[in-house]
Design an enzyme around this catalytic site. Structure first.
Site, PDB file in Angstrom:
ATOM      1  CG  HIS A  27      52.746  18.871  41.790  1.00 29.29           C
ATOM      2  ND1 HIS A  27      53.750  19.412  41.404  1.00 29.29           N
ATOM      3  CD2 HIS A  27      53.429  17.465  42.397  1.00 29.29           C
ATOM      4  CE1 HIS A  27      54.949  18.919  41.431  1.00 29.29           C
ATOM      5  NE2 HIS A  27      54.750  17.696  42.380  1.00 29.29           N
ATOM      6  CB  ILE A  41      50.021   6.306  40.891  1.00 31.71           C
ATOM      7  CG1 ILE A  41      48.511   5.502  40.820  1.00 31.71           C
ATOM      8  CG2 ILE A  41      49.494   7.775  41.822  1.00 31.71           C
ATOM      9  CD1 ILE A  41      47.470   6.116  39.937  1.00 31.71           C
ATOM     10  CE  LYS A  75      60.961  16.246  34.719  1.00 33.64           C
ATOM     11  NZ  LYS A  75      60.054  17.373  35.225  1.00 33.64           N
ATOM     12  CB  THR A 111      56.411   5.588  44.869  1.00 36.33           C
ATOM     13  OG1 THR A 111      56.907   4.507  44.087  1.00 36.33           O
ATOM     14  CG2 THR A 111      56.138   6.708  44.066  1.00 36.33           C
ATOM     15  CB  CYS A 153      68.366  15.784  65.966  1.00 36.58           C
ATOM     16  SG  CYS A 153      69.970  15.329  66.053  1.00 36.58           S
TER      17      CYS A 153
END
Lengths: 420, 480
Positions: free
Chosen positions: B49, B335, B249, B40, B401
């Site tokens: 946030h 989490i 959403k 994750t 790149c």
């Protein structure tokens, strides 16, 4: 800061030919900057033959073709730096570059020739859903692994895209013992040369599925399979046409993109169609003294044409250095119309032209028994029948300097396809 | 016997490892993948946030706000990319204004500073690419962006330097409770621990349910994303969220700390815990929703798309703490977002609980700082010149790149918990993360990994396990 007459960025076929012709036109201080550890560019990994038919009237491999030009550069003692990455080019032609020996340094150039080539469109840009395992390669990366590193990327292969490198790799992987199951092409026509379809697919019994694309990739660690589907005329997958293929490798040959990050940093105007610079007959970009040639300008099919174009850029840059390119005349613009996607050059200054100017272009679809016409303003000045034209094969028309000089009021030259 | 065995080297596990190493070196981290930051933690919005989203009074709200406040100082201490770019929650319809007001009130209750509602004119002045249909927005000055790989890897490296052991490619298969703690069974043998920390992401429910009668259930919630080429420019300056409402959403459009634009995610509940495959429908949904905020979003300049999984527990709340019927077994479960933002606070909280449980005291030799891989692009011309002079490997560009040099890649491979795969190098240096997606530098990075680790070129993997880049050498013939 060291100052050069001409700095050439890229030591592939374009950079080499440009250097040779600039030297032959009398320019002394030339420097080639090459990021790889040898000259020759992508030709070094193109070990198949078919190069040089136009230039040398013989069939060479990529490295052999490159070697001819590398020899010419060496005979002329044109200096070059290997393993050297150009980090920035400014509009006043200061180049920032770096390598292990000289460290980070700057050079100033009276003229710059951009010859950085192109790169392959990756999976991400193709927007293919599914997992992201190992075993998904652009065809050129696979070519490097096989031909330069002696490594086999996979044994059971599906190829998406029928660009020339993909076709070449279908044959190459087959020769190395891999099983190439299918080449799928999104468009209703191939993106590669006819001769490659015959020699690399047909001769090995590898099917080419036009109007098909990959709609899913499976496998968490390594590719385990993909799903192909047919697409409709809007290139959207048609439900119900899905076919699963078991494979450990997906090769992508879905287009080449001119590598113009440095051109952009120099303020060079780019064409949204070619992704390369907009140039005039001298291959000069919108930034004075900055020239472009080869695949960084527009993607070519044949290296012979790259060499021709680059030689012209070298001659023009030599004239620029000598102050001979200042004619002060207005440019005549070239208009691509009716199926012609773009033209290189996009404008011409008649007094700066050589006696004959090749105008190269690509068409946007397959045309049979159609005409390539050239108009000087409203007047059609030439019409040539072509049995077949396809997006995968570059086309050309030739303009004569004297024709343009005899029409001082000429504003626009239009290149267009007219159907019978 | 270890004081602590932590299961999972994602952002939570790494945060706990680093925080607990303030008190003890007797710590083992078990990770089923070949590297940290493989689940994750590697595939998310890369957002810090501010903390207005979680319900007031929840653990999620508390840890989010705390984590967000800790992040900037931590980014300096551990040297990872972080930028406080601010965020906005866009309201696209007049009738949704009450929701915006509610969000403001919740944020204030959670202790988020500087929140205010701004109107169309100000939004469009600050974010010219936002849709002219925007009505109002919640302005969130403390919103920030972070490199999730950088954060996760920095915490793990710092833990390792402080004596924590990491064991990769190891899957936990079960637990046996003992008098002094736990026996952790793995596919590589058993280990003993006084305390166990379950930071196993989408698998945390399986581990928890092995030791507790009080069951939890985690649903992997997939999110599909697009990442755009840097050449697309900074489309937006703040992180732009969409207010949930009339349009369902929404998805976010945000700059990344490296100058790309990220767009996503969807929220699709799935069954398989490892299924990070994107789907056509998911990606199309992202494109459609992103255009509501930023109509001109140039998705044609996408350089990659990917999917991540959020570990959504049925209760919708973080489950952190000692499991009541399994003493010494600590959960770090459920989490999901805002997990990345909360991670420093999660680490602090769990380490505090363990410290108390085991009666540990602070070590005097704890090293709080870590130096990241030098990014020559952040140096001045003269500094960079000096760097290349001192170590010429910084003069050889491997990834064109992203302009990543051999020096950076060698550092990534040879530093503590160094990279062993192409993805490992990519997450540490960005080599292969640019517009050609490793097409050019892939074979060269393989060579560097082979050279530095002594592994044969044909054994190099994309991301460990069976993800070998090649199947063998040419001219070997086919397998019998």
């Amino acid at each position: 800061m060291n100052t050069y007459d001409i700095v050439i960025i890229g030591g592939g076929p374009a950079g080499l030919a440009a250097a040779v012709s600039a030297r032959d036109a009398g320019v002394e201080r030339i420097l080639i900057l090459e990021r790889d550890n040898e000259l020759g560019g992508i030709l070094n990994q193109c070990i198949h033959n078919g190069f040089g038919l136009h230039t040398f009237q013989e069939e060479l491999t990529g490295p052999e073709y490159a070697a001819r030009f590398i020899d010419q550069v060496k005979e002329r003692q044109i200096p070059y730096l290997l393993n050297t990455m150009v980090l920035d080019v400014s509009s006043d032609r200061v180049i920032t570059a770096m390598n292990k020996t000289d460290g980070l340094f700057q050079l100033s150039a009276r003229a710059i020739i951009l010859a950085m080539g192109c790169r392959e469109r990756p999976r991400g840009a193709l927007n293919i859903p599914g997992t992201r395992p190992a075993g998904i390669y652009s065809a050129g990366t696979a070519q490097r692994l096989v031909n330069m590193e002696g490594l086999l990327p996979g044994r059971k292969v599906v190829i998406l895209g029928s660009g020339d490198i993909g076709l070449i790799m279908a044959r190459r992987m087959t020769l190395e013992g891999a099983q190439v199951q299918v080449v799928a092409e999104l468009m209703p026509y191939s993106g590669g040369l006819k001769r490659n379809i015959v020699q690399c697919l047909d001769d090995y019994g590898i099917p080419l599925k036009l109007s098909h694309t990959v709609v899913d990739i499976r496998g968490r660690e390594r590719v385990e399979g993909i799903t192909l589907a047919a697409v409709d005329e809007h290139l959207k997958p048609i439900p119900g046409t899905e076919e699963d293929y078991e494979c450990d490798t997906l090769l992508l040959s879905c287009g080449l993109i001119p590598e113009n990050e440095l051109s952009r940093s120099a303020g060079v105007a780019l064409s949204p169609v070619t992704s390369g610079a907009v140039v005039d007959e001298s291959l000069e970009t919108s930034v004075p003294g900055v020239f472009a040639c080869g695949n960084v300008l527009h993607v070519h099919d044949l290296v012979d044409f790259v060499s021709q174009e680059a030689a012209a850029a070298g001659r023009a840059a030599a004239k620029y250095v000598r102050g001979e390119l200042e004619t002060g005349e207005a440019a005549i613009s070239l208009k691509a119309q009716g199926g012609v996607r773009y033209t290189v050059p996009a404008r011409v200054h008649p007094h700066r032209m050589e006696a004959e100017q090749v105008v190269r272009f690509r068409v946007g679809a397959v045309y049979r028994n159609a005409y390539v016409s050239v108009y000087f303003d409203e007047e059609r000045v030439s019409r040539r029948k072509r049995q077949i034209m396809a997006p995968g094969e570059m086309e050309q028309v030739v303009l004569k300097r004297e024709d343009l000089l005899s029409r001082p009021d000429l504003k626009t030259i239009t290149v267009t396809i007219e159907e019978a | 016997m270890y004081d602590v065995v932590i299961i999972g080297a994602g952002v939570s596990g790494a945060a706990v490892a680093r925080e607990v190493s303030r008190y003890t070196k007797s710590v083992l981290v078990l990770e089923r993948f070949e590297d940290m930051c493989c689940g994750t933690s590697k595939a998310n919005s890369a957002i810090v946030h501010a903390g207005y989203d979680a319900p007031a009074g929840s653990l999620m709200a508390r840890l989010n706000v705390r984590g967000s406040r800790m992040m900037e100082a931590l980014s300096k201490e551990l040297d990872f990319p972080y930028r406080r770019n601010g965020s906005m929650v866009l309201c696209m319809a007049e009738e949704d204004r009450p929701h915006l007001q509610k969000l403001l009130e919740r944020g204030v209750a959670n202790g988020v500073e500087g929140l205010r509602i701004i109107e169309r004119q100000e939004i469009l002045r600050r974010e010219p690419n936002v849709s002219p249909d925007v009505v109002a927005a919640l302005d969130v000055p403390t919103g920030a962006i972070v490199c999730p790989f950088g954060l996760n890897i920095a915490m793990a490296e710092n833990a390792a330097v402080n004596g924590v052991t990491f064991q990769f490619d190891t899957t936990v298969t079960g637990f046996t409770a003992g008098a002094e703690g736990w026996t952790v069974h793995t596919d590589k043998g058993d280990v003993e621990a006084r305390c166990v920390v379950n930071a196993a992401g989408v698998y945390a429910d399986r581990l928890h349910n092995m030791v507790s009668a009080s069951k939890i259930h985690i649903t992997p919630r997939r999110g599909d994303y697009y990442l755009l080429d840097k050449a697309a420019g900074e489309m937006v300056h703040s992180t732009l969220f969409q207010l949930p409402g009339k349009f369902g959403k929404g998805v976010l459009v945000s700059p990344t700390v490296h100058g790309n634009t990220i767009v996503g995610p969807t929220a699709i509940d799935i069954e398989e815990k490892d299924n990070t495959a994107t789907t056509r429908e998911g990606l199309d949904q992202v494109a459609r929703k992103a255009a509501v905020s930023v109509p001109s979003i140039p998705l044609r300049q996408a350089i990659t798309s990917f999917a991540g999984l959020r570990a959504h527990e049925d209760g919708g709340e973080f489950i952190i703490g000692e499991v009541s019927d399994a003493p010494g077994f600590f959960d770090c479960a459920g989490i999901e977002s805002p997990g990345l933002s909360s991670s420093p606070a999660i680490g602090e909280m769990v380490a505090g609980l363990i410290r108390e449980k085991l009666g540990l005291s602070p070590r005097s030799d704890f090293v709080p700082t870590r130096k990241g891989i030098v990014n020559p692009q952040t140096l001045s011309f003269e500094e960079r010149q000096a760097l290349v002079k001192e170590n010429p490997a910084y003069g050889r560009v491997i990834c064109r790149c992203e302009t990543v040099t051999e020096g950076e890649i060698v550092d990534a491979i040879t530093r503590p918990l160094g990279a062993r795969s192409l993805d490992g190098v990519k997450r540490r240096t960005r080599a292969g993360m640019g517009r050609c997606q490793g097409g050019f530098c892939g074979p060269r990075v393989m060579e560097l990994i082979a050279r530095e680790t002594g592994v044969d070129l044909s054994e190099i993997t994309k991301c460990g396990g069976k993800s070998r880049m090649v199947v063998g050498k040419t001219k070997e013939g086919t397998e019998a």
